[in-house]
Scaffold this motif. Structure first.
Motif, PDB file in Angstrom:
ATOM      1  N   HIS A 116       4.685   9.069   8.440  1.00  0.00           N
ATOM      2  CA  HIS A 116       5.505  10.248   8.744  1.00  0.00           C
ATOM      3  C   HIS A 116       6.908   9.755   9.059  1.00  0.00           C
ATOM      4  O   HIS A 116       7.167   9.251  10.156  1.00  0.00           O
ATOM      5  N   GLY A 117       7.811   9.867   8.087  1.00  0.00           N
ATOM      6  CA  GLY A 117       9.185   9.439   8.330  1.00  0.00           C
ATOM      7  C   GLY A 117       9.307   7.953   8.574  1.00  0.00           C
ATOM      8  O   GLY A 117      10.274   7.500   9.204  1.00  0.00           O
ATOM      9  N   GLU A 118       8.352   7.180   8.093  1.00  0.00           N
ATOM     10  CA  GLU A 118       8.345   5.741   8.351  1.00  0.00           C
ATOM     11  C   GLU A 118       8.612   4.963   7.076  1.00  0.00           C
ATOM     12  O   GLU A 118       8.518   5.486   5.972  1.00  0.00           O
ATOM     13  N   THR A 119       8.920   3.688   7.261  1.00  0.00           N
ATOM     14  CA  THR A 119       9.186   2.793   6.147  1.00  0.00           C
ATOM     15  C   THR A 119       8.224   1.615   6.207  1.00  0.00           C
ATOM     16  O   THR A 119       7.952   1.081   7.277  1.00  0.00           O
ATOM     17  N   ARG A 120       7.681   1.258   5.034  1.00  0.00           N
ATOM     18  CA  ARG A 120       6.772   0.108   4.960  1.00  0.00           C
ATOM     19  C   ARG A 120       7.131  -0.717   3.729  1.00  0.00           C
ATOM     20  O   ARG A 120       7.483  -0.182   2.675  1.00  0.00           O
ATOM     21  N   MET A 121       7.008  -2.034   3.846  1.00  0.00           N
ATOM     22  CA  MET A 121       7.142  -2.888   2.684  1.00  0.00           C
ATOM     23  C   MET A 121       5.919  -2.713   1.788  1.00  0.00           C
ATOM     24  O   MET A 121       4.806  -2.521   2.271  1.00  0.00           O
ATOM     25  N   LEU A 122       6.143  -2.759   0.491  1.00  0.00           N
ATOM     26  CA  LEU A 122       5.058  -2.616  -0.472  1.00  0.00           C
ATOM     27  C   LEU A 122       4.586  -3.979  -0.950  1.00  0.00           C
ATOM     28  O   LEU A 122       5.396  -4.897  -1.138  1.00  0.00           O
TER      29      LEU A 122
END
Length: 763
Positions: A83-89
């Motif tokens: 939710h509104g977050e950022t993650r490395m793929l």
């Protein structure tokens, strides 16, 4: 453990720097890819649950990152909701947006940092030819080194532009996009699941990823109702690799219901449970579940019990050497080497718990669920068990347990507290739990739960979560820059092989209980001699009283029914926990039932033949040898039907004591409606109809026909006057007798199967 290729040249080549696969399309990634419902997005998902501008993939230092743009329903990354977050793929990651899957691929081999750096290592596999084989054996093109993978598990075949996956009758099955399949056509973006491996097809090649030790479970809005009663309210929890989670709470708060649902043992009424974005039901080989009841047989040694479990849980083509190596591993892992050749019934409570745990670790599950593993243990053994579970979690397994003990809760990383009505009242660290409940100790949490209604604690927890989410949103910049790569937190087999293993185990268990075997066999000559003593030597001879012949035959039939019913009445209920767990990991009901029938049919046949040998030795028929064989065949078939009747009851009741209490309810109607005490001709129409489903009635008519009882009655003028059998009761054909007994046997076995299915579904 990892992915190996038998032909190194088959993996040569380079994939594009990065791309996204969606709906059969290959979408190259340059700098940014926008996903949403409006037409100005790069990937348009026309679904009402997708926000106008939902998510963005963009280049970041070290790779690519996914950012959820504060969408209404969030973005799922390998099952985790953002939710509104950022993650490395990472290579092979799956994004789920609006129910549609997007696969992220990159040309470079990647892995997640963490306690097991190779847990998520990926490999590129070229597919230049017409066939690609996958399995555990080194002869495959792609070697998947995992105990849950069959030697020759599956193949991928190209026919022109068509690419098809075919499962090669593997023990644990093959998944495509999370669904078990025997065959499926592959398109760009199709994801193949084999054990803990995933292979993503990009249209011309595959990206393979090993996920063992890197599985995440997500349960969202899970509700469980039983017979209309809600026993688990809407519950959302997540379990990440390396988590050690304890579930505590008041009695009747739904703790066991929750853990069974998380383990995929029982189905949920509402909500969803996924493992790395796949349904939990499709990942059973990656899940271990230890119920409260023991799931191993006490009369087996530790090594024997684990060997049988390995044969049932691992692929059918697992060699003896591989089985023994697996046993050595789990015995060493749980420090059971010294007890390996000791009968389980002779072990301490803690050791028996460890044997059950060892059975679950045979297939190297990445998710381990335990229901009250410390119950009945003294404080010292409880501490040892909790330290062992902590160690298992430290090796990237996720461990979740239900417990009432509070002494060692500090060893856990997270605590879930359940209140009455199946309400989730808290989730967080153990110290946060004490602060939340205002408790000086973990024991005081129970005091606070009793002091206020569970609904009040639930509301407080929801408000606490809302405040934390708001604080997190305020802490983020409106357009967060992608961070550097972060360290992540630490399911049918063939019937015949299973039937063979189960029959061998049941035979060993049966013969090892020597006292029971002695009783079952010794009662036969006692009953036979009792029958013999009631009648004269020439009861079947010329001039004998027909009434004595009628009574003797009915007693023999009654004994045959008695023997079959007694043999089987406790044989399912006494191992209900073992059956439930083994069925959950893929043991077929037909194989289980066959093992029971193979042993019990043999036993009852021996008993009945011994009974007849003794009776006819003292009371000869004075008839041709074929008559002896015919009577033996009818009575052995009668015993088979009686065994099936006992199994129905054993599958119906919940305890062995209940089975014992129900035995008279099965046997007495066989006497009342068997046709001798009260002839069928004198019964009312309703009771005569009831007698048609009584085993003894058909068996009695059949053996009477075999010895010509109608003629014997007619020849005895005095008895014929009082006999109420009529003139043709014993004139039934033998073919009809066998057909009816076979029909009753089939109906009883069908009823047993239905009851076993029902029992398995509610465990």
């Amino acid at each position: 453990m990892g992915i190996r290729t038998a032909h190194p040249e088959s993996v040569a080549g380079r994939a594009p720097p990065a791309l996204v696969l969606h709906a059969g399309r290959r979408i190259p990634l340059a700098h940014e890819l926008r996903i949403g419902r409006l037409a100005d997005n790069d990937v348009v998902l026309d679904h009402e649950s997708v926000s106008r501008h939902h998510a963005r993939i963009q280049a970041a230092p070290g790779g690519y990152a996914i950012t959820d743009l504060r969408s209404r329903n969030g973005t799922r990354l390998n099952g985790e909701r953002l939710h509104g977050e950022t993650r490395m793929l990472a290579n092979g990651d799956t994004l789920l947006i609006g129910g549609e899957a997007l696969r992220f691929l990159t040309g470079a081999e990647t892995h997640y940092a963490g306690r097991q750096p190779a847990a998520l290592r990926t490999h590129h596999i070229q597919f230049p030819g017409e066939r690609l084989t996958l399995g555990r054996d080194a002869a495959n093109d792609v070697v998947l080194d995992d105990p849950n993978v069959s030697r020759f598990h599956a193949e991928i075949v190209r026919d022109g532009d068509r690419v098809e996956l075919r499962d090669l009758a593997s023990r644990n099955g093959t998944r495509v996009n999370g669904i078990q399949v025997r065959a499926a056509v592959l398109v760009p973006g199709s994801e193949i699941g084999i054990g803990s491996y995933r292979l993503i097809f990009d249209g011309s090649a595959f990206v393979a990823r090993a996920e063992r030790g890197a599985l995440r479970l997500d349960a969202e809005d899970v509700v469980v109702r039983v017979k209309g009663k809600q026993i688990l309210s809407s519950t959302t929890v997540s379990v990440a690799p390396g988590d050690f989670v304890a579930i505590i709470g008041e009695s009747g708060a739904g703790k066991s219901t929750l853990i069974r649902a998380l383990a995929g043992v029982t189905e949920v009424t509402e909500g969803s449970i996924t493992v790395n974005a796949e349904p939990v039901s499709s990942r059973s080989t990656d899940i271990g579940y230890l119920p409260q009841d023991e799931i191993v047989h006490g009369k087996l040694t530790v090594r024997e019990a684990l060997r049988y479990s390995a044969r049932l849980r691992l692929p059918n083509d697992t060699s003896d050497e591989e089985v023994e190596a697996t046993l050595a591993r789990v015995l060493d892992e749980l420090q059971l080497g010294e007890q390996a050749d000791t009968r389980i019934e002779s072990l301490s409570g803690g050791q028996r718990k460890r044997v059950g745990l060892a059975a679950e670790l045979l297939s190297r599950p990445s998710l381990l669920f335990l229901d009250e593993p410390t119950t009945g243990l003294d404080p010292g053994l409880e501490t040892r068990m909790m330290l062992l579970l902590r160690e298992l979690a430290d090796h990237s397994r996720a461990v979740v347990l239900v417990t009432h003990a509070t002494k060692n809760l500090a060893l856990c990383g997270r605590l879930i507290v359940m209140g009455r009505g199946g309400l989730l009242c808290f989730e967080g660290s153990p110290e946060e739990a004490r602060t939340f409940f205002g408790a000086a100790s973990y024991d005081d949490i129970y005091v606070e739960l009793d002091r206020r209604p569970a609904l009040e604690w639930r509301q407080r927890f929801v408000e606490r979560q809302a405040r934390a989410a708001a604080d997190q949103r305020r802490a983020r910049a409106p357009e967060p820059a992608p961070p550097a790569p972060a360290r992540r937190r630490r399911g049918s087999g063939a019937v015949i092989p299973q039937a063979r293993v189960l029959t061998a185990r049941y035979t060993r268990l049966f013969l090892r209980d020597r006292r029971n075997v002695s009783i079952l066999l010794a009662q036969v000559p006692i009953l036979a001699l009792a029958v013999i003593g009631l009648f004269g030597a020439e009861v079947f001879g010329r001039g004998a009283q027909a009434g004595d012949t009628v009574k003797l035959l009915f007693l023999v039939v009654t004994v045959a029914v008695w023997l079959g019913t007694i043999d089987s009445a406790r044989e399912i209920v006494k191992e209900r926990s073992v059956f439930a767990r083994e069925h959950a990991v893929g043991v077929r009901l037909s194989a289980y039932l066959f093992s029971k029938l193979a042993v019990l049919f043999t036993l009852v046949a021996i008993q009945i033949l011994l009974l007849l040998a003794i009776v006819f030795a003292f009371k000869p028929l004075h008839d041709k040898i074929g008559t002896y064989g015919l009577i033996a065949g009818i009575l052995v078939f009668t015993g088979f039907a009686a065994v099936a009747m006992g199994l129905v009851m054993s599958a119906l009741v919940r305890t062995q004591d209940q089975a014992t209490s129900f035995i008279p309810l099965l046997l007495i109607p066989q006497m009342f409606f068997g046709g001798s005490i009260v002839p069928v001709a004198t019964m009312s129409a309703g009771l005569a109809g009831v007698s048609k489903v009584v085993i003894a009635q058909w068996s009695y008519a059949g053996v009477g026909s075999a010895v010509g009882l109608d003629k014997r009655i007619a020849a005895d003028k005095a008895y014929a006057k009082v006999s109420q059998f009529g003139t043709d009761y014993f004139a039934i054909s033998q073919r009809t007798v066998f057909l009816v007994l076979a029909a009753l046997l089939a109906a009883l076995l069908a009823a047993t199967t239905v009851l076993l299915h029902r029992r398995a579904s509610v465990q």
